[in-house]
Design a protein around this motif. Structure first.
Motif, mmCIF file in Angstrom:
data_model
loop_
_atom_site.group_PDB
_atom_site.id
_atom_site.type_symbol
_atom_site.label_atom_id
_atom_site.label_comp_id
_atom_site.label_asym_id
_atom_site.label_seq_id
_atom_site.Cartn_x
_atom_site.Cartn_y
_atom_site.Cartn_z
ATOM 1 N N ARG A 6 0.946 -1.314 0.029
ATOM 2 C CA ARG A 6 -0.001 -0.005 0.094
ATOM 3 C C ARG A 6 0.827 1.247 0.005
ATOM 4 N NH1 ARG A 6 -4.767 -1.388 4.272
ATOM 5 N NH2 ARG A 6 -5.896 -3.069 2.916
ATOM 6 N N SER A 7 1.843 1.319 0.727
ATOM 7 C CA SER A 7 2.720 2.419 0.839
ATOM 8 C C SER A 7 3.427 2.503 -0.548
ATOM 9 C CB SER A 7 3.785 2.267 1.977
ATOM 10 O OG SER A 7 3.013 2.178 3.338
ATOM 11 N N LEU A 8 3.909 1.625 -1.174
ATOM 12 C CA LEU A 8 4.516 1.484 -2.396
ATOM 13 C C LEU A 8 3.574 2.190 -3.740
ATOM 14 C CD1 LEU A 8 6.923 0.811 -3.947
ATOM 15 C CD2 LEU A 8 5.825 -1.550 -4.405
ATOM 16 N N ILE A 9 2.289 1.674 -3.330
ATOM 17 C CA ILE A 9 1.418 2.172 -4.234
ATOM 18 C C ILE A 9 1.296 3.681 -4.228
ATOM 19 C CG2 ILE A 9 -1.066 1.990 -5.363
ATOM 20 C CD1 ILE A 9 -1.113 -0.791 -4.586
ATOM 21 N N PHE A 10 1.256 4.225 -3.032
ATOM 22 C CA PHE A 10 0.937 5.633 -2.674
ATOM 23 C C PHE A 10 2.198 6.373 -3.203
ATOM 24 C CE2 PHE A 10 1.466 9.332 0.017
ATOM 25 C CZ PHE A 10 0.399 9.827 -0.440
ATOM 26 N N ALA A 15 4.699 9.889 -7.663
ATOM 27 C CA ALA A 15 5.905 10.127 -8.389
ATOM 28 C C ALA A 15 5.347 10.148 -9.883
ATOM 29 C CB ALA A 15 6.909 8.640 -8.476
ATOM 30 N N VAL A 16 4.389 9.275 -10.270
ATOM 31 C CA VAL A 16 3.756 9.531 -11.592
ATOM 32 C C VAL A 16 2.928 10.791 -11.844
ATOM 33 C CG1 VAL A 16 1.803 8.423 -13.126
ATOM 34 C CG2 VAL A 16 3.312 6.820 -11.676
ATOM 35 N N ARG A 25 4.775 7.242 -20.641
ATOM 36 C CA ARG A 25 4.683 5.998 -19.573
ATOM 37 C C ARG A 25 5.472 4.824 -20.281
ATOM 38 N NH1 ARG A 25 -1.647 5.328 -19.872
ATOM 39 N NH2 ARG A 25 -1.127 5.249 -22.039
ATOM 40 N N ILE A 26 5.921 3.968 -19.212
ATOM 41 C CA ILE A 26 6.708 2.766 -19.569
ATOM 42 C C ILE A 26 5.909 1.923 -20.722
ATOM 43 C CG2 ILE A 26 7.794 0.487 -18.671
ATOM 44 C CD1 ILE A 26 8.868 2.511 -16.496
ATOM 45 N N LYS A 27 4.366 1.770 -20.301
ATOM 46 C CA LYS A 27 3.502 0.849 -21.023
ATOM 47 C C LYS A 27 3.648 1.269 -22.660
ATOM 48 C CE LYS A 27 -0.667 1.153 -19.911
ATOM 49 N NZ LYS A 27 -2.055 1.070 -19.107
ATOM 50 N N ASP A 28 3.846 2.486 -22.875
ATOM 51 C CA ASP A 28 3.903 3.086 -24.172
ATOM 52 C C ASP A 28 5.242 2.534 -24.887
ATOM 53 O OD1 ASP A 28 1.139 4.021 -23.966
ATOM 54 O OD2 ASP A 28 2.063 6.067 -23.121
ATOM 55 N N ILE A 29 6.078 2.354 -24.360
ATOM 56 C CA ILE A 29 7.376 2.168 -24.899
ATOM 57 C C ILE A 29 8.242 0.669 -24.687
ATOM 58 C CG2 ILE A 29 8.264 4.462 -24.930
ATOM 59 C CD1 ILE A 29 9.882 3.983 -22.596
ATOM 60 N N ALA A 30 7.300 -0.161 -23.858
ATOM 61 C CA ALA A 30 7.803 -1.623 -23.526
ATOM 62 C C ALA A 30 6.549 -2.294 -23.085
ATOM 63 C CB ALA A 30 8.752 -1.289 -22.366
ATOM 64 N N GLY A 31 6.930 -3.476 -22.897
ATOM 65 C CA GLY A 31 5.967 -4.574 -22.541
ATOM 66 C C GLY A 31 6.466 -5.593 -21.636
ATOM 67 N N ILE A 243 1.611 -0.261 -11.478
ATOM 68 C CA ILE A 243 2.171 1.026 -11.097
ATOM 69 C C ILE A 243 3.609 1.167 -11.949
ATOM 70 C CG2 ILE A 243 3.412 2.421 -9.207
ATOM 71 C CD1 ILE A 243 1.468 0.883 -7.265
ATOM 72 N N LEU A 244 4.125 -0.020 -12.113
ATOM 73 C CA LEU A 244 5.469 -0.053 -12.902
ATOM 74 C C LEU A 244 4.856 0.553 -14.335
ATOM 75 C CD1 LEU A 244 8.400 -0.980 -12.871
ATOM 76 C CD2 LEU A 244 7.580 -3.204 -13.867
ATOM 77 N N GLU A 245 4.130 0.152 -15.091
ATOM 78 C CA GLU A 245 4.030 0.459 -16.366
ATOM 79 C C GLU A 245 3.320 1.773 -16.448
ATOM 80 O OE1 GLU A 245 0.998 -2.351 -17.895
ATOM 81 O OE2 GLU A 245 -0.799 -1.508 -16.873
#
Length: 370
Positions: A6-10, A15-16, A25-31, A243-245
């Motif tokens: 939960r703390s990591l998501i917040f 940061a985003v 976004r990372i999801k737009d340039i990687a998979g 969150i990563l993507e």
């Protein structure tokens, strides 16, 4: 040590939202590696055609398929009989199985004529197993076709065709029977693959992940792949990937490249293209050759003589004044286009200028001709 989920998501959502607008976004340039579609294929029959199906004499496999299907339904057709039916067509059925597909979900299927059927309009596909490369059945397809093409033919043999009437689609026509196992849920690490290989972008993605999540959990493996340590609990891994993507990364600038389509004269010049100092002379030389013929006939009372045809060729040459312009070192794309437009160069002339600049070593870009 990993932060609580939960703390990591917040922290990562914060940061985003504060990332620069120019970033992607990372999801737009990687998979994610392993998260991919799978190709399926099957062979079936389309029935209900209005006389536009396969010509049985030229497509004997259609009759064989019909007999086999009827035998499975309890209808025995003598081996010596060959039904001359024109309302059926043998077809190949293709589909893509999305990642994480579950039994009971539906997918779109594409149906294409295998024989000499003129049109599949109005037809219905009978139940067709769709198999993967391993030979296992992953979906079943059936339903009425939607065909965008059509054709018309006159009694004198004239015809007109719009689009392709021998292929169609069945939206949601396939029902998934089994899914493909994915390593996403069991792998100890997640691997992200860039859509476009680039060492700088791979390093920036790893740096962004480490700065956002800490603990040096990401490391670039090469110009494409970034390895990331992830939680092992399924729900935590899904939240982690979500969150990563969505992290924002500034991708590296594309390589300087000029792409030329030699068929239609289209030229695309990247913004990173630079030209060293060079002088370019541009001019056209036009040669026109016209052929005329003179006819010489003998007199009215001449006893001998033949009609003679003598050619009369005329050659003219027209040369435009060659115009020269100077390119300063390090000029930008806009300056290059402006300089070429001033001398009235056409797309074909620009291609020749770019090729000459590359041969002279003044073009600081890769020239690709397609």
């Amino acid at each position: 040590m990993m932060l609580p989920i939960r703390s990591l998501i917040f922290a990562l959502l914060l940061a985003v939202t504060t990332a620069p607008v120019e970033a992607e976004r990372i999801k737009d340039i990687a998979g994610f590696a392993g998260v991919r579609t799978n190709q399926l294929v099957g062979y079936g029959l389309v029935v209900g055609l209005d006389g536009s199906g396969d010509q049985v004499i030229q497509s004997p496999f259609t009759v064989q398929s019909l007999k086999s299907m009827l035998a499975q339904l309890g209808v025995n057709v003598p081996a010596s009989d060959n039904p001359q039916l024109t309302n059926i067509a043998a077809v190949m059925v293709t589909a893509e199985l999305p990642p994480f597909s579950k039994p009971g979900q539906t997918i779109d299927v594409t149906v294409s004529s295998l024989g000499n059927a003129k049109s599949l309009r109005g037809g219905a596909l009978l139940m067709t197993p769709l198999k993967g490369p391993d030979g296992e059945t992953y979906a079943l397809a059936q339903g009425s076709l939607i065909v965008s093409g059509f054709g018309a033919e006159g009694t004198d043999g004239s015809s007109v065709t719009v689009n392709v009437p021998s292929a169609g689609r069945i939206p949601n026509g396939g029902i998934i029977e089994r899914g493909v196992p994915s390593p996403f849920g069991t792998a100890p690490v997640m691997v992200m693959n860039l859509n476009a290989p680039d060492f700088t972008t791979a390093q920036r993605v790893a740096t962004t992940i480490n700065e956002s999540m800490g603990d040096e959990i990401a490391r670039p493996m090469d110009a494409v792949s970034i390895e990331v340590r992830a939680p092992q609990e399924p729900a935590a891994k899904v939240a982690f990937a979500s969150i990563l993507e969505n992290l924002q990364v500034d991708p590296a600038a594309a390589a300087a490249k000029v792409v030329v389509n030699s068929r239609n004269g289209t030229i695309v010049i990247g913004s990173q293209v630079r030209v060293e100092r060079a002088a370019v002379a541009h001019g056209n030389l036009t040669v026109t050759i016209s052929e005329n013929y003179d006819v010489s006939q003998p007199g009215a009372f001449a006893r001998a003589g033949e009609t003679a045809i003598t050619p009369d060729s005329e050659v003219s040459l027209e040369e435009e004044n060659a115009r020269m312009f100077l390119l300063d070192p390090g000029i930008t794309l806009q300056e290059l286009v402006t300089a070429v437009n001033k001398v009235g160069a056409a797309p074909g002339d620009l291609i020749a200028i770019l090729e000459a600049l590359q041969q002279a070593g003044a073009l600081r870009a890769q020239l690709v001709v397609i």
